[in-house]
Design an enzyme around this catalytic site. Sequence first.
Site, PDB file in Angstrom:
ATOM      1  N   SER A   1     -17.339 -28.477  19.861  1.00  0.00           N
ATOM      2  CA  SER A   1     -16.124 -27.688  19.738  1.00  0.00           C
ATOM      3  C   SER A   1     -16.466 -26.247  19.375  1.00  0.00           C
ATOM      4  O   SER A   1     -17.576 -25.920  18.959  1.00  0.00           O
ATOM      5  CB  SER A   1     -15.214 -28.301  18.669  1.00  0.00           C
ATOM      6  OG  SER A   1     -15.843 -28.245  17.398  1.00  0.00           O
ATOM      7  N   GLN A   2     -15.473 -25.381  19.510  1.00  0.00           N
ATOM      8  CA  GLN A   2     -15.675 -23.974  19.175  1.00  0.00           C
ATOM      9  C   GLN A   2     -15.885 -23.796  17.680  1.00  0.00           C
ATOM     10  O   GLN A   2     -16.652 -22.933  17.246  1.00  0.00           O
ATOM     11  CB  GLN A   2     -14.462 -23.154  19.642  1.00  0.00           C
ATOM     12  CG  GLN A   2     -14.627 -21.655  19.457  1.00  0.00           C
ATOM     13  CD  GLN A   2     -15.766 -21.094  20.278  1.00  0.00           C
ATOM     14  OE1 GLN A   2     -15.978 -21.505  21.404  1.00  0.00           O
ATOM     15  NE2 GLN A   2     -16.518 -20.177  19.697  1.00  0.00           N
ATOM     16  N   ALA A   3     -15.242 -24.626  16.848  1.00  0.00           N
ATOM     17  CA  ALA A   3     -15.407 -24.516  15.399  1.00  0.00           C
ATOM     18  C   ALA A   3     -16.845 -24.824  14.983  1.00  0.00           C
ATOM     19  O   ALA A   3     -17.414 -24.131  14.136  1.00  0.00           O
ATOM     20  CB  ALA A   3     -14.436 -25.463  14.686  1.00  0.00           C
TER      21      ALA A   3
ATOM     22  N   ARG B   1     -10.355 -21.050  23.048  1.00  0.00           N
ATOM     23  CA  ARG B   1     -10.772 -22.351  22.514  1.00  0.00           C
ATOM     24  C   ARG B   1     -10.331 -22.525  21.066  1.00  0.00           C
ATOM     25  O   ARG B   1      -9.942 -23.620  20.659  1.00  0.00           O
ATOM     26  CB  ARG B   1     -12.285 -22.506  22.659  1.00  0.00           C
ATOM     27  CG  ARG B   1     -12.733 -22.708  24.095  1.00  0.00           C
ATOM     28  CD  ARG B   1     -14.206 -23.059  24.185  1.00  0.00           C
ATOM     29  NE  ARG B   1     -15.068 -21.930  23.875  1.00  0.00           N
ATOM     30  CZ  ARG B   1     -15.483 -21.036  24.760  1.00  0.00           C
ATOM     31  NH1 ARG B   1     -15.096 -21.129  26.024  1.00  0.00           N
ATOM     32  NH2 ARG B   1     -16.288 -20.049  24.400  1.00  0.00           N
TER      33      ARG B   1
END
Length: 656
Positions: free
Chosen positions: A287-289, A306
């Site tokens: 994920s982007q996080a 995202r």
Amino acid sequence: MSSSTPVSILSRGISVYSIPPELLSNLTVRSIQAQQSNEPSDETAEKAVVQTVQATLPSGAGLSCQTCPNTNFDTVEEQRTHFKSDWHRYNAKAKLTGRTVSAEEWDGMVEGISSISGSGSESSGSSSSGSSSQSKVARLLKRQTIGNGLNPEDDDDEEALELADRQRRAHLRTAVIWFSPTTSLDSLGIPKDTQLGVHRALFPPFDTAADYLTELKRMQLTGNENQDGERRLTLLMVAGGHFAGMVVSIRPRAKNERQEVKGAGDIRILKHKTFHRYTTRKKQGGSQALNDNAKSKAVSAGAMLRRYGEQALQEEIRALMIDWEEDLAASERIFIRASTHGKKSFWGYDGAVLHKTDDRIRVFPFPTRRPTLQELLRCWNELTRLKVSRLSEEALQALDDAYIASLQPKNKPIKAAPVSTPAPVVPAVPKLSPEEEARVDRRKRLEEMIRKGRLDALKPFWTKYQSDYQPSEILGFVAAAGQEDILRYLLEEERSDPTQPIETANGRRAYELSSTKIIRNVFRRVAYNHPDWYDWVNQARVPSGLSDELEAEQNSKKADRRKGLKEKLKEREKTRLAEAENEEKAQLEAEAQRKKEDEMRKVALSLNGGGTGNTGPQKLGGKVGGEGLGGMSQEMRMQIERERRARAAEARFGRG
């Protein structure tokens, strides 16, 4: 084609919530722990049922301990404190030997031994207190072995206790609880050497193997206290920006009940929801996080999209959890597939419907694919269908011994065996008999012929060995391999039954395993030509028959659609070329008009005297450079008219 043995009831797939009573009454738990202890008495089984029911009551109502006898608690805090006590730890280990002690017996055993709970030295740390308490419990366990005729200082007894502990850990680690029939059930087509498995995730956490059989009987749809209520399970998945959720009733769907979900079969789906957000960069994963935490925060437009997608996905999941709050509260089990970051959508925030400590929450005990509604249906079938295995007792015992041996600590020194005593040999898994090896080899040859489409070689082979195989399973393999000629041969000449469910495909039929439309059309043609052979629609799940006229009509419609599409493409191309030609013509006209205006501008400048190369007077209003006033704009004509009048006035003043 008839079979010499009755068709097993297991071939159609049995739900763990609807096991036939004749089979259920003849089941025993087949686990490592159960093999090392005696079968529980009726009184013990009855007590286990009472404890199971008490475990399902709300907090503060009937709290007890399943290990220590005669224990009741008013609050959850008292129960947790009891679990940390030496008495409970002692009974947890002594239970392996088959005897636990009451509170009065425990007080008598520890009399004279000080600092049982680690209160001997105030300067001792918590770790030393815990180790001291554990050593006291171990001493009491060894003291108990004296009454059983064992020497507490004997290394063999210590190894026996260690072996019992490894057996308990092996029992607790298995993902599937296996049951075996006590006798062969010929009426159901089930031999004695059959093992039936149920995923442990469907059960509450038990310490004793016999409790699982009691719980399995309680789980049945009929004959228990929950038969009038709506029992349900919830399945939730989130990964890669995809979310899929489903609330399913344990009670199967009635035949006349409408089902909106395609491919659900007899599953009764109460609620379902799927949605997707852009949260993961294509072919990058993660994920982007997670990427922001591992590296510096990206500032690209894609990264911002995202991040927005992750936030929107989390908010949508939380809103759905609130909408499904009543269904979640009524669910017996809640299966969740999510990463550590993805679980923040389910708990850990203000107003969360679910809590991390909820004992109903489980993870899927098998690999799952991308979250979709069809994947949830597959997981439901995998969770709630009995697993079937057929191994001999020797093979099972060898597997148990090998697994228990693998749990031995690696850093523990191995004691040297006496010279006179040979080293123990771990029994190897028994090899296949020559007949079994020949059967396996024939199966490989059959699959190879099917994959290569060798119908001529298959015909004599199938005629000779067809009794060794389930026709429905071979039909499914042929349909999945996409072999049209072999499928037609099995259906029309050998009359292989396409209505039988395929055990290895979760009860699906051969038609549902078809890999191409050509294969599906083979089933439909046979269904049209021989409608009286089987119940093609309901049992074989073939939607409709296909005649030659209907197929020709479909091909004609397909050809017309192709022809119409080609004509539309030609018309679009003509329109595009015409538009391009008109645009080019308009550009040429605009360019010519611009040049004409430039010429007129030059004429106007020459009339004002700004030009060079004028050899004599020119007549106003006449043609200049081959152009007249007709091609000029209104403004230019007015300017030329003013110049003409001015020149005329100057001429008059000169003559005067």
